[in-house]
Design an enzyme around this catalytic site. Structure first.
Site, short mmCIF file in Angstrom:
data_model
loop_
_atom_site.label_atom_id
_atom_site.label_comp_id
_atom_site.label_asym_id
_atom_site.label_seq_id
_atom_site.Cartn_x
_atom_site.Cartn_y
_atom_site.Cartn_z
N LEU A 200 0.87 -1.19 0.00
CA LEU A 200 0.00 0.00 0.00
C LEU A 200 0.90 1.23 0.00
CD1 LEU A 200 -2.39 -1.12 2.89
CD2 LEU A 200 -3.02 -1.00 0.47
N HIS A 201 0.67 2.14 -0.95
CA HIS A 201 1.49 3.36 -0.92
C HIS A 201 0.77 4.59 -1.45
CE1 HIS A 201 2.01 2.34 -5.16
NE2 HIS A 201 2.32 3.59 -5.34
N ARG A 202 -0.47 4.40 -1.99
CA ARG A 202 -1.17 5.57 -2.56
C ARG A 202 -1.49 6.55 -1.44
NH1 ARG A 202 -0.74 5.58 -7.49
NH2 ARG A 202 -0.64 3.48 -8.32
N ASP A 277 -2.59 -1.46 -3.72
CA ASP A 277 -3.20 -0.30 -4.38
C ASP A 277 -2.33 0.12 -5.57
OD1 ASP A 277 -1.07 0.90 -3.08
OD2 ASP A 277 -2.30 2.17 -1.78
#
Ligand code: UD1
Length: 367
Positions: A200-202, A277
């Site tokens: 997850l990095h958005r 994501d």
């Protein structure tokens, strides 16, 4: 023909690697590689160059982190004199990161032709910075290399000249096909079974702290069913430090450092489920036939949904938990997938052929 490639962030590297390699065989093509320095940590950049066997960049602009405007402006300002000095015949840009759009605009303003690798993808969500980057980059590009048929349709709907559009397939899959056998050798010895791989990095996920807390708590719940391996992006790391993790000593949620390409690909290949994501990972899991749950409301990669390997769970932890549980309990009717057209390991050869044809034409013109 002088070609200048611009890369900047982690997902650019696996896309540029096969194109650089495919063009290296053409004696009429001279290549320069510029790294903007958008990603600069060893784990986000240098290790990828090494594993993907990308030659060291000829130039690093060292732009680093900052706001979007800062990042884009720094890339444009640093690239402008390089472009004026070298006057390449073509600038190749990749994907949808800030470095991509900045390089495309700077080149186009100088009347230098731009080729966009991975053109035409659309989420139709302008709140995503990447969507703005994709639209602007495509509008100023002269050669648009698309990974899937939907991408070509999107470009036609935006009145882009069909003569500029080349359906070549997915260059990221070129890298995957080439390196999958090597990735198998990079699997950890103590691989748990089953395990779920999470990335997850958005900003929409990780910069929203209450939501991030809810996601971590759901992952902790899921770790009762399977070990969760979660390599943490630097942006995500910052958020995790701020939220009160519910990762008790009994939890099998394992937070890891960002992983190099081969280690991550090996883990994807054998995961019971991937939760992400990322755009690229939706495609890689589709190719690998691994179930993927995407923590977003939309995707610019609808082909992964049509193939049936990927499901959007939006911003709803209950949907995420239910879908993940169904997959881990083998209750998901997993489709027999067919690989999308031209995801065959040869997209970069098609790009090289098109670019080389232009070099040939230029030689004839000069003669
Ligand atoms: C960028 C891309 C995104 C892509 C992602 C892959 C844009 C708009 N976003 O997002 O599309 O999916 O890369 O990772 O271009 N940081 C470090 N070390 C690094 C790089 C970043 O610590 O080497 C930290 C910095 O605190 C920085 C933050 O991560 O502020 C975010 O980096 P940035 O390049 O702005 O965007 P990403 O979130 O990585």
């Amino acid at each position: 023909m002088d070609i200048l490639h611009v890369v900047g962030a982690r997902p650019n590297f696996m896309k540029a690697a096969p194109v650089l390699r495919a063009l290296s065989g053409d004696p009429d093509v001279r290549q320069t590689l510029v790294h903007t320095g958008q990603h600069y940590d060893q784990a986000m950049s240098e290790v990828f160059f090494r594993q993907l066997e990308i030659p060291p960049p000829d130039l690093n602009l060292g732009v680093g982190s900052g706001t979007h405007t800062e990042q884009q402006t720094k890339v444009s300002l640093a690239l402008d004199p390089v472009l004026r000095d070298r006057r390449p015949d073509l600038v190749l840009v990749y994907g949808d990161v800030n470095s991509t759009v900045a390089a495309a605009l700077a080149s186009s303003k100088l009347g230098i032709r731009v080729g966009h690798v991975e053109a035409g993808l659309r989420s139709r969500d302008l709140t995503m910075p990447e969507e703005v980057n994709r639209i602007l980059t495509d509008q100023v590009s002269d050669l648009l290399f698309t990974p899937s048929e939907d991408a070509g349709e999107n470009l036609l709907n935006e009145n882009i000249d069909p003569a500029k559009i080349h359906f070549v397939g997915n260059v990221m899959i070129d890298t995957l096909v080439r390196l999958l056998p090597r990735a198998e050798k990079h699997l950890p010895k103590d691989l748990p079974s089953p395990y779920v791989l999470v990335t997850l990095h958005r900003p929409s996920n990780v910069d929203d702290l209450p939501w991030m807390r809810a996601l971590l708590s759901t992952l902790t719940e899921l770790s009762r069913m399977a070990t969760i391996l979660f390599p943490v992006h630097p942006r995500t790391h910052r958020s995790i430090l701020h939220v009160d993790r519910t990762n008790g000593s009994q939890s099998r949620l394992r937070l890891l450092e960002p992983l190099p390409y081969l280690e991550f690909l090996g883990l994807q290949r054998h995961a019971a489920l991937v939760i992400t994501d990322s755009g690229g990972i939706q495609e890689e899991t589709t190719f690998l036939g691994v179930p993927c749950l995407t923590v977003r409301e939309n995707t610019e990669r609808p082909i992964t949904i049509q193939q049936g390997t990927n499901q959007l769970v939006g911003r709803d932890v209950n949907r995420l938990a239910q879908a993940a549980t169904a997959i881990l309990e083998n209750r998901w009717n997993f489709p027999r997938t067919r690989t999308p057209a031209l995801w065959d390991g040869h997209a970069s050869t098609r790009i090289a052929r098109i670019v080389s044809m232009r070099a040939e034409t230029k030689k004839e013109e000069v003669a």
